[in-house]
Motif scaffolding. Structure first.
Motif, PDB file in Angstrom:
ATOM      1  N   ASN C 234     -24.900 -35.616  43.841  1.00  0.00           N
ATOM      2  CA  ASN C 234     -23.711 -35.477  44.684  1.00  0.00           C
ATOM      3  C   ASN C 234     -24.014 -35.024  46.117  1.00  0.00           C
ATOM      4  O   ASN C 234     -23.117 -34.930  46.938  1.00  0.00           O
ATOM      5  N   GLY C 235     -25.300 -34.731  46.437  1.00  0.00           N
ATOM      6  CA  GLY C 235     -25.615 -34.397  47.821  1.00  0.00           C
ATOM      7  C   GLY C 235     -26.565 -33.234  48.020  1.00  0.00           C
ATOM      8  O   GLY C 235     -26.617 -32.689  49.127  1.00  0.00           O
ATOM      9  N   ASP C 236     -27.325 -32.856  47.003  1.00  0.00           N
ATOM     10  CA  ASP C 236     -28.333 -31.816  47.260  1.00  0.00           C
ATOM     11  C   ASP C 236     -29.594 -32.446  47.832  1.00  0.00           C
ATOM     12  O   ASP C 236     -30.583 -31.768  48.064  1.00  0.00           O
ATOM     13  N   GLY C 237     -29.540 -33.750  48.030  1.00  0.00           N
ATOM     14  CA  GLY C 237     -30.677 -34.450  48.619  1.00  0.00           C
ATOM     15  C   GLY C 237     -30.363 -35.922  48.745  1.00  0.00           C
ATOM     16  O   GLY C 237     -29.303 -36.381  48.313  1.00  0.00           O
ATOM     17  N   LEU C 238     -31.279 -36.655  49.379  1.00  0.00           N
ATOM     18  CA  LEU C 238     -31.159 -38.115  49.457  1.00  0.00           C
ATOM     19  C   LEU C 238     -32.495 -38.707  49.051  1.00  0.00           C
ATOM     20  O   LEU C 238     -33.539 -38.063  49.192  1.00  0.00           O
ATOM     21  N   HIS C 239     -32.466 -39.946  48.579  1.00  0.00           N
ATOM     22  CA  HIS C 239     -33.737 -40.627  48.347  1.00  0.00           C
ATOM     23  C   HIS C 239     -33.620 -42.089  48.727  1.00  0.00           C
ATOM     24  O   HIS C 239     -32.527 -42.647  48.807  1.00  0.00           O
ATOM     25  N   HIS C 257     -38.038 -38.754  48.247  1.00  0.00           N
ATOM     26  CA  HIS C 257     -36.914 -37.857  47.961  1.00  0.00           C
ATOM     27  C   HIS C 257     -36.885 -36.743  49.012  1.00  0.00           C
ATOM     28  O   HIS C 257     -37.917 -36.144  49.334  1.00  0.00           O
ATOM     29  N   THR C 258     -35.702 -36.503  49.594  1.00  0.00           N
ATOM     30  CA  THR C 258     -35.533 -35.351  50.482  1.00  0.00           C
ATOM     31  C   THR C 258     -34.541 -34.397  49.827  1.00  0.00           C
ATOM     32  O   THR C 258     -33.682 -34.821  49.048  1.00  0.00           O
ATOM     33  N   LEU C 259     -34.699 -33.105  50.126  1.00  0.00           N
ATOM     34  CA  LEU C 259     -33.775 -32.089  49.613  1.00  0.00           C
ATOM     35  C   LEU C 259     -33.157 -31.340  50.783  1.00  0.00           C
ATOM     36  O   LEU C 259     -33.779 -31.198  51.837  1.00  0.00           O
ATOM     37  N   VAL C 260     -31.971 -30.821  50.574  1.00  0.00           N
ATOM     38  CA  VAL C 260     -31.352 -30.003  51.610  1.00  0.00           C
ATOM     39  C   VAL C 260     -32.125 -28.711  51.780  1.00  0.00           C
ATOM     40  O   VAL C 260     -32.787 -28.256  50.846  1.00  0.00           O
ATOM     41  N   ILE C 382     -21.183 -31.584  52.993  1.00  0.00           N
ATOM     42  CA  ILE C 382     -21.667 -30.231  52.700  1.00  0.00           C
ATOM     43  C   ILE C 382     -20.923 -29.217  53.559  1.00  0.00           C
ATOM     44  O   ILE C 382     -20.430 -28.198  53.057  1.00  0.00           O
ATOM     45  N   LEU C 383     -20.826 -29.490  54.880  1.00  0.00           N
ATOM     46  CA  LEU C 383     -20.157 -28.544  55.777  1.00  0.00           C
ATOM     47  C   LEU C 383     -18.657 -28.470  55.482  1.00  0.00           C
ATOM     48  O   LEU C 383     -18.004 -27.472  55.787  1.00  0.00           O
ATOM     49  N   ASP C 384     -18.108 -29.532  54.875  1.00  0.00           N
ATOM     50  CA  ASP C 384     -16.690 -29.516  54.488  1.00  0.00           C
ATOM     51  C   ASP C 384     -16.470 -28.755  53.189  1.00  0.00           C
ATOM     52  O   ASP C 384     -15.332 -28.648  52.725  1.00  0.00           O
ATOM     53  N   GLY C 385     -17.551 -28.285  52.565  1.00  0.00           N
ATOM     54  CA  GLY C 385     -17.417 -27.518  51.333  1.00  0.00           C
ATOM     55  C   GLY C 385     -17.263 -28.375  50.077  1.00  0.00           C
ATOM     56  O   GLY C 385     -16.856 -27.887  49.029  1.00  0.00           O
ATOM     57  N   LYS C 386     -17.635 -29.657  50.170  1.00  0.00           N
ATOM     58  CA  LYS C 386     -17.432 -30.560  49.040  1.00  0.00           C
ATOM     59  C   LYS C 386     -18.651 -30.660  48.127  1.00  0.00           C
ATOM     60  O   LYS C 386     -18.619 -31.390  47.130  1.00  0.00           O
ATOM     61  N   VAL C 387     -19.748 -29.986  48.451  1.00  0.00           N
ATOM     62  CA  VAL C 387     -20.981 -30.176  47.670  1.00  0.00           C
ATOM     63  C   VAL C 387     -21.567 -28.814  47.289  1.00  0.00           C
ATOM     64  O   VAL C 387     -22.536 -28.345  47.896  1.00  0.00           O
ATOM     65  N   PRO C 388     -20.983 -28.166  46.290  1.00  0.00           N
ATOM     66  CA  PRO C 388     -21.527 -26.869  45.875  1.00  0.00           C
ATOM     67  C   PRO C 388     -22.996 -26.947  45.440  1.00  0.00           C
ATOM     68  O   PRO C 388     -23.735 -25.976  45.576  1.00  0.00           O
ATOM     69  N   GLU C 389     -23.407 -28.138  44.944  1.00  0.00           N
ATOM     70  CA  GLU C 389     -24.812 -28.301  44.521  1.00  0.00           C
ATOM     71  C   GLU C 389     -25.782 -28.106  45.673  1.00  0.00           C
ATOM     72  O   GLU C 389     -26.981 -27.899  45.456  1.00  0.00           O
ATOM     73  N   ALA C 390     -25.276 -28.197  46.924  1.00  0.00           N
ATOM     74  CA  ALA C 390     -26.165 -28.154  48.089  1.00  0.00           C
ATOM     75  C   ALA C 390     -26.427 -26.741  48.587  1.00  0.00           C
ATOM     76  O   ALA C 390     -27.082 -26.559  49.605  1.00  0.00           O
ATOM     77  N   PHE C 391     -25.915 -25.742  47.879  1.00  0.00           N
ATOM     78  CA  PHE C 391     -26.111 -24.347  48.292  1.00  0.00           C
ATOM     79  C   PHE C 391     -27.004 -23.639  47.293  1.00  0.00           C
ATOM     80  O   PHE C 391     -26.839 -23.789  46.088  1.00  0.00           O
TER      81      PHE C 391
END
Lengths: 475, 475, 475
Positions: C234-239, C257-260, C382-391
């Motif tokens: 859901n957005g803790d990274g991209l590949h 693979h990249t991670l936040v 992420i900045l909109d608060g839609k990706v809790p997995e990214a914290f």
């Protein structure tokens, strides 16, 4: 005691109050700088006026295998020549993702960005987007920002104005003089464009800075001339007529013509000798091209060859000229050595601190500044829309090609004996010069044939000399 | 989760909340800097206060054949000496067209601009406008902005305030000491003036920076003294009295006096030995002169000759001094070497990042900073108009010439044995010093004869020593 | 004619009007830069997001005997190691009077300011205020601003966020691979962080800049791959999955693979050969750490040792790497030489002029930029608060220590024969890669045992290869 009572931050009583010795305390607050005539960026009045013209921007020899950064009228651009010989002038950031095109690869046709390989033609058209799928139409919808550019006699010229008003590239009358040769040069200055161009209508600074304080030019330049300033054609240029007696038998008449927006046509800067010299034309075609509000480049051609003797034209090049006092000596002299032998870099380039807009409101002008005042008034009139003659015609209105731009500049050295009364002699020189200049202008406007023009002007000036010899020999 | 909920940009809960380990996150927002005491440009309160005084601006030896650029109190000026020996201090842009007068030609009388040859006398009067017609009256109506400047004992002094309030050039009591010699020097610092001047009332930094961390001064400087700070005459200066026991038999009393606006009178910075030394006066007369808001120059005289022994006064000059730790070593040492042997350039000059107004609101002051607090309060009082004593009298109010500026600074080394109890001994030293200082002040205020003053002060201090030897020998 | 009528300062008609040759005049006004994703100072949305994580800030070997200046996320700090081995990261101005702590003395425990000798422990606690009276309690109330810092495998890590949300220092899956070694390095870039990190999801620039224009990487990198981009969790990274046919028998599948917030895990950058290679894992663990809005440092570990062959890991260090094109060559090459052999410093680092926020509104993106678009959308979410997995989880919520951060990056080289139809072959490679990547992800999520993971992934990928050999051999 309230400390603030001792703080007069405003100029109390204005200029009158400051007119006394040790007036420093009352003159500490600088006024607003001059903006209308000096700011040249996109959208400024003078900037948009400059943009109506083609300008030389660099020498052809300065463009090699890689794109070259260049700053003109406050815009950062890149210039390049592809392997087919076409010159391009681009806004520097690739329209794809913004990579700087100074690092793009010069190609057989156009320029290829190093980031994703997009290929641009010199007009900004996208020729290839190699990473995109074969059917992609992206390249039809995107264009790299570009300005038209061409090469004329070793100078790259550019037009940065509205497309619909684009004039023909310029053609100068001197180009048609048989035997004339043209060596390109550029001399950058760390000051606003107007300070450089005002020097061209200020023959008094020539007497002091270049003639008496540091001896850049020949001895006769140190003589204060009889000066008449005027505009040409309601304001498409200005000229000044300088008359000097250089010995009891000899008078030197110098006529210097400038054209809008920043061209000047300068005759010699060395001693001319005392043999009669009826019509020595322009030896320096100079174009003041604003880099930005604080910097200027003067590019042009040194005219030489048959009919244009003297000096060292082989010295011309990028940052090089055979006109004394026009190149920054900071790499060769100490600061103190430069202070002791000042040239334009210690005078014109330093006004109000140098790299700043000038502060006309802090000046105190005299009669010797009449040319500067006339120049500023002329440019204000142009920006007010009162001088249509000062605008180039769009190419669409000149289907047969451009008319040649005419300049009248010349040196003459004639044999007219001195009057006993110095003041009367000074006035006589003024009249002599005026008649010679009027004759030269009349011939110049009458023919495009430059050989004919030279021959007729020489004859006319010789006739004026003869008339004055007759009239004043017997006085 | 809203990212903004985790962003406390304000100091939540203020100083209390930040008082814990790892408090970095709560201290990121800098407060407003101090402006009233630190800004020195034209029209600022402190700037206008400084302008009421004459200041040394450079050494006479720094002025040669060409004008010299100089920046004082945020004003860019040029200083020169004409061939007749008169010093001039000008605003730098020629009042004609603005050419920079650093390139003007130093003449038999005055300074001649290189652009059109205008000649100015040192008071700004225009002597010649050579290009103008002979009858021109322009030069009577125009003046180059100038400030009064004179040379005193090898230092060029200037007055930049309102003409009607101009005081006499300063005369210091030390000038009248028979046999005293004065060697000029200057030491520039890359920080606001107040940081430099505060050091003069901070004998604690002397203990640590100059005494223990890097050993600039003699060993006794590493001893933490008994300190008493006070103002002189309601605020025309501050002084601190530092008492140290340097061995079981010997006490060193040091009295350091500063005068407004930024003068300090420093005794020696080397070991004084343990022989009795009753009244060693000032060896460094230092004047903190703001260059601008971020830079300062400390100029002055090194006093030497008979009665002023020690050190290496021959080393003094522009940028040179024999006082350790006062000259930037960046040209001779690596960055790391300077970090390992810090001096004033690594301490006082670096507050809040160095070249910036200081941030008093971010400080946490202790008892050792009492001098700094007192200095700031005193200057606030001066700017509030509460300390008339802190302003120099206009020359018009002193028809017989200036009164000498008196400073009390001295070193004394006396033989008073240590008390067994360390705290009692510390208090005793404090009292001893106070009596000696009070005696010195009384004598200083009683006579202008400096030989008499020295003799009477020595006697008074010797008497105090004797009294304490009697009183405490028997304890 | 009114000069202003020729001055269209606004983009008349927008992008459509500019879509033609020689459109420079209509494109002169720059738009607003992108701020939300790029600004990283205290209090900015992306700055506060970065501050939720631990980051490497410098190499352990860069800290010697003196404090080191360092700038992270727009904050100037100093880092040091006391003689007991503890690392400290401080706001640089002493909380007493503001002296710069780069000149503080590294002590047995903590750091001692050179001005008045205050001693600080690494958490900002004041251990000594030596000039203050013995009973002083000032040191209990004052703290130097400090951030937690620790050393992990030769990289100093720091946490600059709110204390209550502080996570455990990071643990990466690769740390648990038997035989793996980690050599730290850093490579600074003169551009905003996002431009550097976007490169990690832009395999097309790799083809042109690094593969065809300047040959940094092995030949196969010059082949345009089949690319599929996606997010992880859901957005803790991209590949991105890049499939390339490198010869008629061989297919190279690369999964990056990249991670936040800015980590990337890069496999090799040299030729892999044509032997089967089923699961070559990450060789470069890279962490994009914003210095400020215009500069970035990429720090990390080069993974080498058993199972991680190739390259020159011994070359890694501060400002050094064995990955081509990642180090500024300005000290070794002329400007023109760099223009002719562009690397990341001539491409990614120069967008919109280089040291500036980027101008996304001036871009013209194509299909090859899909990764960049997806990355920006993900960070906005992420900045909109839609990706809790990214914290990251606060340490208080992970009492048993941190979970390992998992990355899936790998290279595979398998033997699958080419289909006759090029387009069909391209699609087949895409499917092949997807099956291999899905298998690798499934195994990675199923076990923490890295040896087991490697063995199972190899088996799974080998099985996919076998299936495709069977399926497509017969076509």
């Amino acid at each position: 005691m309230d400390i603030h009572e001792t703080t007069p931050t405003k100029r109390s009583g204005g200029r009158k109050a400051m007119a006394r010795p040790y007036s420093g305390y009352l003159q500490r607050t600088p006024p607003e700088p001059e903006r209308r005539l000096t700011e040249v960026g996109p959208g400024t009045p003078m900037g948009e006026y400059f943009r109506r013209f083609w300008h030389p921007i660099c020498l052809s020899e300065e463009i090699g295998d890689v794109p070259k950064n260049i700053r003109i009228l406050g815009e950062d651009l890149i210039v390049f020549r592809d392997k087919s010989g076409n010159v391009g002038l681009f806004q520097p950031y690739c329209c794809h993702r913004g990579a700087h095109l100074e690092n793009a690869i010069v190609s057989e046709r156009g320029l290829r960005c190093c980031y994703h390989g997009w290929l641009f033609d010199v007009d900004g058209t996208v020729l290839e987007t190699p990473g995109e799928p074969p059917h992609s139409r992206l390249k039809e919808k995107v264009f790299q920002g570009a300005y038209p550019a061409i090469e004329i006699k070793g100078l790259v010229h550019a037009y940065m104005g509205p497309s619909e008003l684009q004039p023909h590239p310029p053609h100068y009358d001197l180009f048609d003089v048989p035997g004339a040769k043209f060596s390109p040069f550029s001399t950058p200055y760390p000051n606003n464009w107007l300070q450089s161009h005002e020097n061209n209508v200020d023959p008094v600074h020539t007497v002091f800075l270049h003639g008496r304080i540091t001896e850049h030019f020949g001895e006769p330049f140190a003589v204060l001339p009889h000066i008449v300033w005027d505009v040409s054609h309601n304001g498409d240029g200005l000229h000044h007529l300088d008359g000097r007696r250089i010995d009891p038998d000899t008078v030197w008449i110098r006529f210097v013509h400038t054209l809008v927006p920043g061209s000047s046509f300068i005759p010699s800067t060395w001693e001319l000798g005392d043999a009669p010299l009826y019509h020595q034309r322009t030896l320096y075609m100079r174009f003041t091209v604003p880099t930005d509000d604080e910097n200027t480049n003067v590019l042009g051609w040194r005219v030489h060859g048959e009919g244009f003797p003297g000096g060292h034209p082989e010295q011309m090049g990028p940052g090089r000229t055979d006109m004394e006092g026009q190149v920054d000596r900071a790499d060769t002299l100490s600061y103190e050595e430069m202070q002791l032998t000042p040239d334009d870099f210690q005078a014109q380039a330093t006004l109000w601190g140098g790299q700043t807009l000038p502060f006309h409101k802090s000046e105190h002008l005299g009669t010797t500044d009449r040319g500067v005042t006339l120049m500023r008034k002329t440019y204000q009139n142009i920006l007010d829309g009162k001088v249509p003659e000062a605008f180039p015609k769009p190419a669409t209105e000149e289907p047969d090609g451009p008319k040649a731009r005419i300049n009248y500049s010349f040196d003459s050295v004639v044999n007219v004996k001195a009057l006993t009364d110095k003041d009367a002699d000074f006035e006589m020189i003024g009249k002599l010069g005026k008649e010679m200049a009027d004759a030269a202008i009349e011939v110049a406007e009458s023919t495009d044939d430059q050989a004919e023009r030279d021959q007729k002007t020489k004859a006319a000036i010789k006739a004026v000399e003869a008339a004055y010899q007759a009239k004043y020999q017997s006085v």
